[in-house]
Design an enzyme around this catalytic site. Structure first.
Site, short mmCIF file in Angstrom:
data_model
loop_
_atom_site.label_atom_id
_atom_site.label_comp_id
_atom_site.label_asym_id
_atom_site.label_seq_id
_atom_site.Cartn_x
_atom_site.Cartn_y
_atom_site.Cartn_z
N ARG A 172 -134.68 -46.78 6.57
CA ARG A 172 -134.20 -45.42 6.84
C ARG A 172 -134.57 -45.01 8.26
O ARG A 172 -133.78 -44.34 8.94
CB ARG A 172 -134.78 -44.43 5.83
CG ARG A 172 -134.24 -44.61 4.42
CD ARG A 172 -134.75 -43.54 3.48
NE ARG A 172 -134.20 -42.21 3.80
CZ ARG A 172 -134.66 -41.09 3.29
NH1 ARG A 172 -135.68 -41.10 2.44
NH2 ARG A 172 -134.11 -39.93 3.62
N CYS A 231 -141.35 -37.16 7.08
CA CYS A 231 -140.76 -38.12 6.15
C CYS A 231 -139.33 -37.66 5.88
O CYS A 231 -138.65 -37.20 6.78
CB CYS A 231 -141.60 -38.22 4.88
SG CYS A 231 -141.83 -36.63 4.04
#
Length: 276
Positions: A172, A231
């Site tokens: 990601r 995050c």
């Protein structure tokens, strides 16, 4: 105080003269609600707390899990029996993200005596209970700001002047995949530091020395530069902040994280394996 507690230590304290308030915060990203698992069996006396509705505010431009209203959060904690000075132990199903989120919120709002059950429910070897407790209301009053936070602008600046860690999976970070948010990639200048490297195979945190080595290798602690973490939505980032705390490194959390950053097309996005 260490931010984590072993299952044997938790069992001993729970049987002692000053037992901790136990909070069950089982949660999975995109998974089923944790309440049925809680009702099927939990640590005796533990109160269930829902991450999506009680440890976060409504999703929107501030991200998928923005910080909850402090007064609403305080009311949830009081209903769970949390007092100003009562010890608190939080646990989840074993991944550690949700428990770390609850730990961070309590610390951020001024509670000093809160720890995460290392390894979560999987580490517990004692009996489980299906009884739903109704504790006496606590007197905890949140005072936000006890731990440092970052907004989008501060996170962007820190990526240039200090160390901003990206706690998501490496794919990601690189932008190879993005299953949730508008666009893949990372904040320019951020360094990839997946939470999976904070723990052993059993889900327990690595020893403090090993965590310190990990974060030092990533650039933490150099010349006293500040450290920040983000995050996807501020949940797994709390896990990284806790790991840094174990290592003796204070870090700021960007609560909005990538789910906030990526909503604004004007914000730059970097891809690939390098910080850019």
């Amino acid at each position: 105080m260490k931010p984590i507690i072993t299952a044997s230590e938790c069992a001993s304290e729970s049987a002692g003269p000053r037992p901790p308030v136990l909070l069950d915060v089982r949660w999975q990203l995109g998974g089923p609600h944790g309440r049925p698992d809680y009702e099927a069996g939990h640590l005796p006396g533990a109160v269930f707390v829902d991450l999506d509705t009680e440890l976060a505010g409504p999703a929107g431009s501030g991200g998928r899990h923005p910080l909850p209203d402090p007064e609403a959060f305080g009311a949830v904690m009081r209903r769970a029996g949390v007092g100003q000075d009562t010890p608190v132990v939080v646990y989840d199903g074993g991944q550690g993200w949700a428990a770390a989120r609850a730990w961070w919120l309590l610390r951020w709002t001024g509670h000093q005596n809160v720890r995460v059950l290392d390894g979560g429910l999987a580490a517990w070897t004692g009996d489980l209970s299906t009884e739903i407790p109704h504790p006496a209301e606590g007197d905890f009053r949140p005072k936000p700001g006890a731990l440092p936070t970052l907004d989008a602008d501060a996170a962007a600046a820190l990526a240039r002047t200090g160390l901003l860690l990206d706690a998501r999976a490496a794919e990601r970070y690189r932008g190879d995949v993005e299953p949730i948010d508008r666009v893949g990639g990372h904040i320019p200048g951020a360094v990839s530091a997946p939470t999976t490297a904070n723990v052993a195979e059993d889900g327990r945190y690595l020893p403090a020395g090993q965590l310190a080595e990990r974060f030092t290798a990533l650039g933490a602690g150099k010349s006293g530069d500040p450290v920040g973490v983000y995050c996807g939505s501020g949940v797994s980032g709390a896990h990284e902040v806790l790991a840094l705390e174990i290592a003796g490194i204070r870090a700021a959390l960007y609560p909005g994280s990538w789910s906030e950053w990526s909503t604004d097309p004007a914000r730059p996005v970097a891809t690939g394996s390098e910080p850019a």
